[in-house]
Scaffold this active site. Structure first.
Site, short mmCIF file in Angstrom:
data_model
loop_
_atom_site.label_atom_id
_atom_site.label_comp_id
_atom_site.label_asym_id
_atom_site.label_seq_id
_atom_site.Cartn_x
_atom_site.Cartn_y
_atom_site.Cartn_z
N SER A 1 1.33 5.68 7.99
CA SER A 1 1.24 4.70 7.06
C SER A 1 1.19 3.25 7.66
O SER A 1 1.92 2.85 8.77
CB SER A 1 2.16 4.84 5.77
N TYR B 1 10.08 6.21 1.04
CA TYR B 1 8.65 6.34 1.78
C TYR B 1 8.52 5.57 3.05
O TYR B 1 8.07 6.04 4.07
CB TYR B 1 7.51 5.91 0.71
#
Length: 252
Positions: free
Chosen positions: A144, A157
């Site tokens: 990410s 996350y």
């Protein structure tokens, strides 16, 4: 001249292939010729329909990857379809949003278990099988932008995706000489279920778009192209990289 991006006679496992980025990756790999084992918790009918015109072998496996129990079943299904696993794409993941001061243990554990723990143990299990015949394979993790940045309101996350970046490098260090390429793709802001809340927030969406040099949100097929490259022989000498596919976000 041989097409370096041709994935015919290869089999790819793609987790979280029922929608979004995973679906786009599965379709792109299929269009390059790979057989597909699509793994997810919900119906894979849409993915099956999209891949059908490619005529490649396809198998859907219903599995909840929040725990490790389905791993061997997934690999057995893949080997039953084509004989061996050549490509693994660890795409399945979740996100939970809350201020760090209010974040719960459950939201921490749920995200870390799926995004990081399962990624490691599925990679480990796949690598064991890839090494049996000495032919190696390709493992592609989905990282990410938050593998590079901190973000806000997504502590588990960010931690998990930072961990994916580190894990990608660790596994590359251990397995590169054994014929297994381990790399990762770091998607930017892509049109998926995970970004729906951001896209529906007019102010936040405008702020995001103003920073993306490409001037648009990304699409699943943008990630699919990078996956085909990393899964192909064109990437045989690429190990431990985290490839941003972000419209230029990190360059600004």
């Amino acid at each position: 001249m041989q097409n370096a991006f041709d994935l015919q006679n290869k089999l790819a496992i793609v987790t979280g292939a029922n929608t979004g980025i995973g679906q786009g990756i599965a379709l792109s790999l299929a269009q390059a010729g790979a057989s597909i084992v699509a793994v997810g918790r919900s119906s894979m009918d849409e993915t099956r329909e999209l891949i059908s015109p490619t005529k490649v072998p396809f198998r859907a496996v219903a599995a909840d990857l929040s725990n490790l129990a389905p791993i061997e079943e997934i690999l057995d299904a893949a080997e039953g379809l084509s004989g061996r696993v050549d490509i693994l794409v660890n795409n399945a993941g979740i996100i939970r949003r809350a201020d760090a001061i209010d974040f719960t243990e459950s939201d921490w554990d749920d995200v870390m278990n799926l995004n990081l723990k399962t990624t490691f143990f599925l990679s480990q299990a796949a690598a064991r099988r890839m090494l049996k015949d000495g032919k190696g394979g390709k493992i592609i993790n989905i990282a990410s932008l938050l593998s590079f940045q901190g973000g806000i309101r997504v502590p588990s996350y960010t931690a998990s995706k930072s961990g994916v970046a580190g894990l990608t490098k660790l596994l590359a260090n251990e397995w590169a000489a054994k014929g297994i390429n381990v790399n990762a793709i770091a998607p930017g802001y892509i049109v998926t279920n995970n970004t729906e809340a951001l896209r529906e927030d007019a102010k936040r969406s405008a702020e995001i778009l103003s920073r993306i040099p490409a001037g648009r949100w990304g699409h699943a097929e943008d990630i699919g192209g990078a996956a085909v490259f990393l899964a192909s022989s064109a990437a045989n000498y690429i190990h431990g990289t985290v490839l941003p596919v972000d419209g230029g976000w990190l360059a600004r």
